[in-house]
Design a protein around this motif. Structure first.
Motif, PDB file in Angstrom:
ATOM      1  N   VAL A  70       0.839  -1.202   0.000  1.00  0.00           N
ATOM      2  CA  VAL A  70       0.000   0.000   0.000  1.00  0.00           C
ATOM      3  C   VAL A  70       0.876   1.255   0.000  1.00  0.00           C
ATOM      4  CG1 VAL A  70      -1.700   1.315   1.328  1.00  0.00           C
ATOM      5  CG2 VAL A  70      -1.955  -1.153   1.085  1.00  0.00           C
ATOM      6  N   ALA A  71       1.981   1.208   0.755  1.00  0.00           N
ATOM      7  CA  ALA A  71       2.914   2.344   0.760  1.00  0.00           C
ATOM      8  C   ALA A  71       3.526   2.547  -0.618  1.00  0.00           C
ATOM      9  CB  ALA A  71       4.002   2.115   1.802  1.00  0.00           C
ATOM     10  N   MET A  72       3.837   1.457  -1.326  1.00  0.00           N
ATOM     11  CA  MET A  72       4.374   1.573  -2.681  1.00  0.00           C
ATOM     12  C   MET A  72       3.341   2.175  -3.636  1.00  0.00           C
ATOM     13  SD  MET A  72       7.489   0.603  -2.448  1.00  0.00           S
ATOM     14  CE  MET A  72       7.379   1.395  -0.820  1.00  0.00           C
ATOM     15  N   PHE A  73       2.082   1.831  -3.423  1.00  0.00           N
ATOM     16  CA  PHE A  73       1.018   2.417  -4.244  1.00  0.00           C
ATOM     17  C   PHE A  73       0.934   3.922  -4.017  1.00  0.00           C
ATOM     18  CE2 PHE A  73      -3.491   3.789  -4.064  1.00  0.00           C
ATOM     19  CZ  PHE A  73      -3.736   3.827  -5.434  1.00  0.00           C
ATOM     20  N   GLY A  74       1.017   4.341  -2.747  1.00  0.00           N
ATOM     21  CA  GLY A  74       1.001   5.774  -2.464  1.00  0.00           C
ATOM     22  C   GLY A  74       2.194   6.491  -3.062  1.00  0.00           C
ATOM     23  N   LEU A  75       3.371   5.857  -2.996  1.00  0.00           N
ATOM     24  CA  LEU A  75       4.575   6.459  -3.577  1.00  0.00           C
ATOM     25  C   LEU A  75       4.447   6.593  -5.087  1.00  0.00           C
ATOM     26  CD1 LEU A  75       7.502   7.443  -3.274  1.00  0.00           C
ATOM     27  CD2 LEU A  75       8.230   5.051  -3.430  1.00  0.00           C
ATOM     28  N   ALA A  76       3.961   5.540  -5.752  1.00  0.00           N
ATOM     29  CA  ALA A  76       3.814   5.589  -7.207  1.00  0.00           C
ATOM     30  C   ALA A  76       2.740   6.585  -7.619  1.00  0.00           C
ATOM     31  CB  ALA A  76       3.491   4.200  -7.740  1.00  0.00           C
ATOM     32  N   SER A  77       1.662   6.700  -6.851  1.00  0.00           N
ATOM     33  CA  SER A  77       0.611   7.666  -7.173  1.00  0.00           C
ATOM     34  C   SER A  77       1.134   9.087  -7.088  1.00  0.00           C
ATOM     35  CB  SER A  77      -0.578   7.480  -6.224  1.00  0.00           C
ATOM     36  OG  SER A  77      -1.121   6.181  -6.335  1.00  0.00           O
ATOM     37  N   SER A  78       1.936   9.362  -6.079  1.00  0.00           N
ATOM     38  CA  SER A  78       2.542  10.693  -5.978  1.00  0.00           C
ATOM     39  C   SER A  78       3.531  10.940  -7.107  1.00  0.00           C
ATOM     40  CB  SER A  78       3.249  10.843  -4.629  1.00  0.00           C
ATOM     41  OG  SER A  78       2.355  10.654  -3.559  1.00  0.00           O
ATOM     42  N   ALA A  79       4.221   9.873  -7.543  1.00  0.00           N
ATOM     43  CA  ALA A  79       5.207  10.027  -8.614  1.00  0.00           C
ATOM     44  C   ALA A  79       4.547  10.403  -9.933  1.00  0.00           C
ATOM     45  CB  ALA A  79       6.003   8.733  -8.769  1.00  0.00           C
ATOM     46  N   VAL A  80       3.423   9.761 -10.277  1.00  0.00           N
ATOM     47  CA  VAL A  80       2.774  10.076 -11.554  1.00  0.00           C
ATOM     48  C   VAL A  80       2.120  11.453 -11.524  1.00  0.00           C
ATOM     49  CG1 VAL A  80       2.391   7.647 -12.122  1.00  0.00           C
ATOM     50  CG2 VAL A  80       0.631   8.905 -10.862  1.00  0.00           C
ATOM     51  N   SER A  81       1.849  11.968 -10.321  1.00  0.00           N
ATOM     52  CA  SER A  81       1.303  13.323 -10.219  1.00  0.00           C
ATOM     53  C   SER A  81       2.379  14.389 -10.354  1.00  0.00           C
ATOM     54  CB  SER A  81       0.571  13.499  -8.884  1.00  0.00           C
ATOM     55  OG  SER A  81      -0.474  12.561  -8.750  1.00  0.00           O
ATOM     56  N   HIS A  82       3.650  14.012 -10.129  1.00  0.00           N
ATOM     57  CA  HIS A  82       4.774  14.958 -10.238  1.00  0.00           C
ATOM     58  C   HIS A  82       5.868  14.347 -11.111  1.00  0.00           C
ATOM     59  CE1 HIS A  82       2.678  15.808  -6.421  1.00  0.00           C
ATOM     60  NE2 HIS A  82       2.944  17.079  -6.693  1.00  0.00           N
ATOM     61  N   PRO A  83       5.610  14.192 -12.410  1.00  0.00           N
ATOM     62  CA  PRO A  83       6.619  13.565 -13.287  1.00  0.00           C
ATOM     63  C   PRO A  83       7.888  14.398 -13.373  1.00  0.00           C
ATOM     64  CG  PRO A  83       4.838  14.549 -14.575  1.00  0.00           C
ATOM     65  CD  PRO A  83       4.417  14.628 -13.145  1.00  0.00           C
ATOM     66  N   GLY A  84       9.017  13.699 -13.423  1.00  0.00           N
ATOM     67  CA  GLY A  84      10.291  14.375 -13.530  1.00  0.00           C
ATOM     68  C   GLY A  84      10.873  14.849 -12.218  1.00  0.00           C
ATOM     69  N   SER A  85      10.147  14.691 -11.120  1.00  0.00           N
ATOM     70  CA  SER A  85      10.642  15.146  -9.822  1.00  0.00           C
ATOM     71  C   SER A  85      11.548  14.086  -9.204  1.00  0.00           C
ATOM     72  CB  SER A  85       9.460  15.454  -8.893  1.00  0.00           C
ATOM     73  OG  SER A  85       8.708  14.282  -8.656  1.00  0.00           O
ATOM     74  N   ALA A  86      12.203  14.461  -8.101  1.00  0.00           N
ATOM     75  CA  ALA A  86      13.047  13.501  -7.388  1.00  0.00           C
ATOM     76  C   ALA A  86      12.215  12.359  -6.817  1.00  0.00           C
ATOM     77  CB  ALA A  86      13.794  14.215  -6.257  1.00  0.00           C
ATOM     78  N   LEU A  87      10.983  12.665  -6.405  1.00  0.00           N
ATOM     79  CA  LEU A  87      10.092  11.620  -5.896  1.00  0.00           C
ATOM     80  C   LEU A  87       9.758  10.614  -6.987  1.00  0.00           C
ATOM     81  CD1 LEU A  87       8.320  10.595  -3.543  1.00  0.00           C
ATOM     82  CD2 LEU A  87       6.490  12.050  -4.437  1.00  0.00           C
ATOM     83  N   ALA A  88       9.483  11.102  -8.200  1.00  0.00           N
ATOM     84  CA  ALA A  88       9.189  10.205  -9.307  1.00  0.00           C
ATOM     85  C   ALA A  88      10.390   9.329  -9.654  1.00  0.00           C
ATOM     86  CB  ALA A  88       8.748  11.021 -10.520  1.00  0.00           C
ATOM     87  N   THR A  89      11.576   9.922  -9.649  1.00  0.00           N
ATOM     88  CA  THR A  89      12.780   9.133  -9.934  1.00  0.00           C
ATOM     89  C   THR A  89      12.995   8.044  -8.890  1.00  0.00           C
ATOM     90  OG1 THR A  89      13.788  11.076 -10.974  1.00  0.00           O
ATOM     91  CG2 THR A  89      15.260   9.280 -10.342  1.00  0.00           C
ATOM     92  N   ALA A  90      12.776   8.381  -7.609  1.00  0.00           N
ATOM     93  CA  ALA A  90      12.930   7.390  -6.548  1.00  0.00           C
ATOM     94  C   ALA A  90      11.915   6.258  -6.694  1.00  0.00           C
ATOM     95  CB  ALA A  90      12.777   8.064  -5.182  1.00  0.00           C
ATOM     96  N   GLU A 122      10.492   5.239  -9.465  1.00  0.00           N
ATOM     97  CA  GLU A 122      10.821   4.436 -10.641  1.00  0.00           C
ATOM     98  C   GLU A 122      12.063   3.577 -10.424  1.00  0.00           C
ATOM     99  OE1 GLU A 122      11.236   7.442 -13.553  1.00  0.00           O
ATOM    100  OE2 GLU A 122       9.086   7.893 -13.670  1.00  0.00           O
ATOM    101  N   PHE A 123      12.911   3.955  -9.474  1.00  0.00           N
ATOM    102  CA  PHE A 123      14.143   3.220  -9.218  1.00  0.00           C
ATOM    103  C   PHE A 123      13.957   2.123  -8.175  1.00  0.00           C
ATOM    104  CE2 PHE A 123      18.320   2.630  -7.179  1.00  0.00           C
ATOM    105  CZ  PHE A 123      19.103   2.386  -8.304  1.00  0.00           C
ATOM    106  N   PHE A 124      13.128   2.362  -7.164  1.00  0.00           N
ATOM    107  CA  PHE A 124      12.934   1.387  -6.088  1.00  0.00           C
ATOM    108  C   PHE A 124      12.240   0.148  -6.647  1.00  0.00           C
ATOM    109  CE2 PHE A 124      10.930  -0.235  -2.154  1.00  0.00           C
ATOM    110  CZ  PHE A 124      12.080  -0.357  -1.395  1.00  0.00           C
ATOM    111  N   PRO A 125      12.724  -1.054  -6.358  1.00  0.00           N
ATOM    112  CA  PRO A 125      12.207  -2.265  -7.028  1.00  0.00           C
ATOM    113  C   PRO A 125      10.713  -2.514  -6.831  1.00  0.00           C
ATOM    114  CG  PRO A 125      14.275  -2.732  -5.906  1.00  0.00           C
ATOM    115  CD  PRO A 125      13.884  -1.359  -5.497  1.00  0.00           C
ATOM    116  N   LEU A 126      10.214  -2.333  -5.606  1.00  0.00           N
ATOM    117  CA  LEU A 126       8.818  -2.670  -5.339  1.00  0.00           C
ATOM    118  C   LEU A 126       7.832  -1.667  -5.921  1.00  0.00           C
ATOM    119  CD1 LEU A 126       9.070  -3.961  -1.648  1.00  0.00           C
ATOM    120  CD2 LEU A 126       8.822  -5.298  -3.744  1.00  0.00           C
ATOM    121  N   SER A 127       8.225  -0.422  -6.071  1.00  0.00           N
ATOM    122  CA  SER A 127       7.342   0.592  -6.644  1.00  0.00           C
ATOM    123  C   SER A 127       7.603   0.841  -8.120  1.00  0.00           C
ATOM    124  CB  SER A 127       7.487   1.915  -5.879  1.00  0.00           C
ATOM    125  OG  SER A 127       8.817   2.406  -5.971  1.00  0.00           O
ATOM    126  N   SER A 128       8.718   0.327  -8.654  1.00  0.00           N
ATOM    127  CA  SER A 128       9.070   0.592 -10.043  1.00  0.00           C
ATOM    128  C   SER A 128       8.027   0.124 -11.052  1.00  0.00           C
ATOM    129  CB  SER A 128      10.433  -0.037 -10.360  1.00  0.00           C
ATOM    130  OG  SER A 128      10.804   0.207 -11.700  1.00  0.00           O
TER     131      SER A 128
END
Length: 409
Positions: free
Chosen positions: A321-341, A343-349
């Motif tokens: 569920v935490a990975m889902f929240g991280l990925a949801s925030s990433a797609v809302s802020h493309p190109g940010s450091a959060l999105a890069t993290a 996309e790099f972390f195995p479980l949320s990638s």
């Protein structure tokens, strides 16, 4: 026969056994239609809740007490502004009441205090000096009446009816930013729901076979690595059948929806293209399922009872569920450091990259991401197979599951 071919054959045999034992049962139909059942229960609950308040909502109304000369302008203003509010935000119907020259405020209060409380707000006076009275909790209705009065005053001063505007929907060639973000979020949610819903069946099957002593029989006949991989591939085949079925259903359901809703859904096409997106969705779903499925299967082998299964599965679910929240925030802020993290972390990638496929048309990041995820799939399967072997070989131990999980071999 070489050892490698023998192991592949044994793995496929276990996979075919698990796939057949799962699919060709009446319970699988309940599993297959579980989303429809849950959706139906949600709709019934929503309809029941709506029916509770529908009676009072239907009786609510707004009242305007204005001179007869201003009634036409008020009607025109209400016809202009009411279509802008849909659903729960739509104001109650507007009723015109003959103007009262004296004690208009007292008459308005009497309407609000009438038994049943059907009147939410009353507009009285003139369009030059309008007054609005409203009961508690109906401030939005009062604001609507104030806006209608201003618009009616403009119409009355102009002396002519406003022009009728013709609106024509046009399907754009490229999705808008809002459509891309919506498609990305739906993609992330889809993979999250499917992987969590389907991979959780692996651990339940594992606990059942532990209780029935079936796993010991399989371990005596086939290497434990082949049992692990076979079970993982068998449940992946079940998941693939599930996704194919519901993907086909959802792909055709747009034709059954009303025109406006169907047109809005049609705008949510992915930026990378429909067919490339389908391939990437399948690839990211595969990597996400194998990652989570190997963890569930390896940890589930440590449990001897359903209670231990639930205790061991809960932390994995919370992390997912935490990975889902991280990925949801990433797609809302493309190109940010959060999105890069993300996309790099195995479980949320897998989640973040699938969402990126819906919002970004570039191909090369997906090739690198898939190679990175396949590397971690190999790592997770290796670790999961070792946990599986340790749990099965220690199946007769009286130690609690958490001690067996962290015990040194």
């Amino acid at each position: 026969m070489s050892p490698l071919r023998r192991q592949i054959r044994q793995t496929l045999t276990i996979a075919r056994r698990d796939f057949t034992a799962t699919v060709f049962t009446p319970i699988f139909l309940l599993f297959l239609f579980a989303p429809a059942i849950m959706g139906s229960l949600s709709v019934l609950g929503g309809l029941s809740a709506a029916s509770v308040t529908q009676g009072s909502t239907d009786k609510a109304r707004l009242v305007a007490m204005l001179p007869a000369a201003s009634a036409k302008a008020l009607r025109s203003a209400d016809a202009q502004l009411r279509p802008l509010m849909r659903g729960d935000a739509a104001p109650p119907p507007l009723t015109l009441h003959p103007s009262v020259e004296k004690n208009a405020q007292l008459v308005s209060r009497a309407m609000l205090d009438a038994p049943g409380g059907d009147v939410n707000a009353v507009l009285y006076g003139t369009l030059a000096q309008p007054r609005v009275l409203f009961s508690a909790g109906n401030r939005n209705e009062a604001r609507y009446l104030a806006v209608v009065a201003r618009q009616a005053a403009l119409i009355e001063r102009a002396g002519t009816a406003p022009p009728t505007v013709r609106m024509e929907p046009v399907k754009t060639a490229a999705p808008t930013l809002g459509d891309r973000n919506a498609a990305a979020f739906l993609t992330v949610f889809g993979i999250f729901f499917l992987t969590l819903f389907l991979s959780g069946q692996v651990v339940g099957t594992m606990a059942e076979e532990r209780n029935n002593k079936v796993i010991e029989i399989l371990a005596a006949a086939v290497p434990l690595e082949s049992v692990f991989l076979g079970k993982l591939l068998g449940m992946y085949g079940v998941a693939l059948l599930f996704v194919t079925f519901w993907g086909t259903v959802l792909g055709q359901i747009g034709a059954l929806l009303p025109g406006d809703i169907g047109a809005d859904l049609a705008q949510l096409h992915p930026a990378i293209g429909l067919m490339p997106f389908a391939l990437l969705f399948a690839a990211y779903f595969t990597t996400a399922f194998l990652l989570l499925g190997s963890v569930f299967l390896g940890v589930g082998a440590q449990a001897g009872t359903m209670r231990e299964v639930q205790m061991l599965s809960l932390p994995i679910t919370i992390i997912q569920v935490a990975m889902f929240g991280l990925a949801s925030s990433a797609v809302s802020h493309p190109g940010s450091a959060l999105a890069t993290a993300a996309e790099f972390f195995p479980l949320s990638s897998p989640f973040a990259m699938a969402g990126r496929a819906a919002s970004d048309a570039r191909w090369w990041p997906h090739l690198a991401a898939l190679a990175w995820q396949l590397l971690w799939v190999a790592v997770f399967i290796t670790v999961g197979a070792r946990l599986f072997r340790r749990g099965v070989l220690q199946s007769g131990s009286a130690k609690p599951a958490w001690k067996r999980l962290f015990a040194r071999g």
